[in-house]
Design a protein around this motif. Structure first.
Motif, PDB file in Angstrom:
ATOM      1  N   VAL A  51       0.837  -1.196   0.000  1.00 16.94           N
ATOM      2  CA  VAL A  51       0.000   0.000   0.000  1.00 16.94           C
ATOM      3  C   VAL A  51       0.877   1.254   0.000  1.00 16.94           C
ATOM      4  N   TYR A  52       0.418   2.265  -0.739  1.00 14.55           N
ATOM      5  CA  TYR A  52       1.143   3.535  -0.802  1.00 14.55           C
ATOM      6  C   TYR A  52       0.156   4.673  -1.017  1.00 14.55           C
ATOM      7  N   GLY A  53       0.603   5.890  -0.773  1.00 19.44           N
ATOM      8  CA  GLY A  53      -0.226   7.068  -0.998  1.00 19.44           C
ATOM      9  C   GLY A  53       0.410   8.297  -0.380  1.00 19.44           C
ATOM     10  N   PRO A  54      -0.217   9.446  -0.575  1.00 25.71           N
ATOM     11  CA  PRO A  54       0.360  10.696  -0.064  1.00 25.71           C
ATOM     12  C   PRO A  54       0.413  10.714   1.473  1.00 25.71           C
ATOM     13  N   PRO A  59       8.923   4.148   6.613  1.00 21.20           N
ATOM     14  CA  PRO A  59      10.149   4.014   5.804  1.00 21.20           C
ATOM     15  C   PRO A  59      10.015   2.869   4.801  1.00 21.20           C
ATOM     16  N   LYS A  60       9.140   3.043   3.815  1.00 21.99           N
ATOM     17  CA  LYS A  60       8.883   2.018   2.814  1.00 21.99           C
ATOM     18  C   LYS A  60       9.313   2.538   1.446  1.00 21.99           C
ATOM     19  N   LEU A  61       9.154   1.714   0.433  1.00 22.26           N
ATOM     20  CA  LEU A  61       9.663   2.027  -0.905  1.00 22.26           C
ATOM     21  C   LEU A  61       9.141   3.347  -1.461  1.00 22.26           C
ATOM     22  N   ALA A  66      10.125   8.962  -3.202  1.00 28.49           N
ATOM     23  CA  ALA A  66       9.675  10.357  -3.293  1.00 28.49           C
ATOM     24  C   ALA A  66      10.678  11.292  -2.607  1.00 28.49           C
ATOM     25  N   ALA A  67      11.163  10.897  -1.443  1.00 29.25           N
ATOM     26  CA  ALA A  67      12.138  11.722  -0.719  1.00 29.25           C
ATOM     27  C   ALA A  67      13.457  11.804  -1.480  1.00 29.25           C
ATOM     28  N   ALA A  68      13.912  10.683  -2.029  1.00 31.00           N
ATOM     29  CA  ALA A  68      15.171  10.678  -2.776  1.00 31.00           C
ATOM     30  C   ALA A  68      15.058  11.546  -4.024  1.00 31.00           C
ATOM     31  N   GLN A  69      13.905  11.508  -4.654  1.00 28.73           N
ATOM     32  CA  GLN A  69      13.709  12.336  -5.848  1.00 28.73           C
ATOM     33  C   GLN A  69      13.726  13.821  -5.477  1.00 28.73           C
ATOM     34  N   ARG A 118      -4.593  -6.120  -3.629  1.00 31.23           N
ATOM     35  CA  ARG A 118      -3.373  -5.921  -4.409  1.00 31.23           C
ATOM     36  C   ARG A 118      -3.707  -5.606  -5.856  1.00 31.23           C
ATOM     37  N   GLU A 119      -2.687  -5.147  -6.548  1.00 30.88           N
ATOM     38  CA  GLU A 119      -2.748  -4.974  -7.998  1.00 30.88           C
ATOM     39  C   GLU A 119      -2.803  -6.355  -8.622  1.00 30.88           C
ATOM     40  N   ASN A 120      -3.398  -6.478  -9.779  1.00 31.12           N
ATOM     41  CA  ASN A 120      -3.533  -7.778 -10.428  1.00 31.12           C
ATOM     42  C   ASN A 120      -2.226  -8.317 -10.996  1.00 31.12           C
ATOM     43  N   GLN A 121      -1.348  -7.438 -11.399  1.00 32.01           N
ATOM     44  CA  GLN A 121      -0.101  -7.904 -11.997  1.00 32.01           C
ATOM     45  C   GLN A 121       1.102  -7.441 -11.185  1.00 32.01           C
ATOM     46  N   THR A 122       2.167  -8.178 -11.339  1.00 26.96           N
ATOM     47  CA  THR A 122       3.416  -7.841 -10.667  1.00 26.96           C
ATOM     48  C   THR A 122       4.025  -6.592 -11.298  1.00 26.96           C
ATOM     49  N   THR A 123       4.575  -5.741 -10.459  1.00 30.60           N
ATOM     50  CA  THR A 123       5.341  -4.585 -10.916  1.00 30.60           C
ATOM     51  C   THR A 123       6.731  -4.729 -10.310  1.00 30.60           C
ATOM     52  N   THR A 124       7.762  -4.577 -11.102  1.00 30.12           N
ATOM     53  CA  THR A 124       9.119  -4.722 -10.576  1.00 30.12           C
ATOM     54  C   THR A 124       9.588  -3.419  -9.934  1.00 30.12           C
ATOM     55  N   ALA A 125      10.608  -3.530  -9.109  1.00 29.44           N
ATOM     56  CA  ALA A 125      11.223  -2.350  -8.495  1.00 29.44           C
ATOM     57  C   ALA A 125      11.692  -1.384  -9.578  1.00 29.44           C
ATOM     58  N   GLU A 126      12.258  -1.908 -10.633  1.00 28.05           N
ATOM     59  CA  GLU A 126      12.743  -1.060 -11.735  1.00 28.05           C
ATOM     60  C   GLU A 126      11.583  -0.290 -12.387  1.00 28.05           C
ATOM     61  N   GLU A 127      10.441  -0.927 -12.558  1.00 33.09           N
ATOM     62  CA  GLU A 127       9.287  -0.256 -13.156  1.00 33.09           C
ATOM     63  C   GLU A 127       8.739   0.841 -12.246  1.00 33.09           C
TER      64      GLU A 127
END
Length: 181
Positions: A51-54, A59-61, A66-69, A118-127
């Motif tokens: 899960v993610y959002g504003p 300390p998650k991905l 967002a902070a690194a950017q 969850r999302e239906n498909q896998t998303t990679t870290a790179e994506e």
């Protein structure tokens, strides 16, 4: 009763918790199952994925990217191919609302079951990184392989079926856009 679980309860596709937090969630689910079997009350478990959002302070991905950017810091990561099942917070909320409706209107259809949020498909870290870079219009410095791969197989995590009548409304790009605005 709507119980909240984590996909970390189900390493190697079902029976092994990944960490203490997941083991505690599983212990609670087992106790809940006991009471459901006794017909004390009706319950369903929603197993939350990435899960993610504003405003996410954890300390998650997604908050780390967002902070690194924003700050230009370097992010240590595992492999580019690490799979994720991101789900935007508004979609998680609608899943809980749908579960409450279904549990109220037809408890026998859900009682004692678990469903993946969850999302239906896998998303990679790179994506995910690429989406952040595109939508934030700024490159993120990633140190790929700086974190060791987990001792458990991410590819073998339980994925489960999603709740009947519920689906993702915010795709990855929509969710990231809303998170970084």
């Amino acid at each position: 009763f709507i119980n909240t679980g984590t996909y970390y309860q189900f390493a190697q596709n079902e029976g092994t918790a990944i960490n203490f937090y997941a083991a505690a969630k599983q212990a609670y689910a087992d106790i809940l199952s006991y009471y459901v079997d006794l017909n004390v009350f009706n319950a369903v478990s929603l197993i939350i994925f990435d899960v993610y959002g504003p405003g996410d302070w954890r300390p998650k991905l997604f908050p780390s990217l967002a902070a690194a950017q924003k700050n230009g810091t370097i992010i240590p990561m595992v492999t580019k191919s690490m799979p994720f099942y991101p789900v935007y917070i508004a979609d998680v909320v609608t899943c809980f609302i749908q579960a409450a409706r279904l549990l109220e209107n037809n408890p026998a259809a859900l009682n004692g079951r678990k469903f993946a949020v969850r999302e239906n498909q896998t998303t990679t870290a790179e994506e995910i990184v690429a989406a952040f870079e595109k939508l934030g219009d700024k490159e993120i410095t990633i140190e790929w392989g700086a974190w060791p791969e987990p001792h458990w197989s991410v590819e073998m995590l339980w994925r489960g079926e999603t709740l009947p009548g519920w689906q993702i409304q915010y795709n990855l790009n929509d969710g990231i856009r809303l998170s970084i605005e």
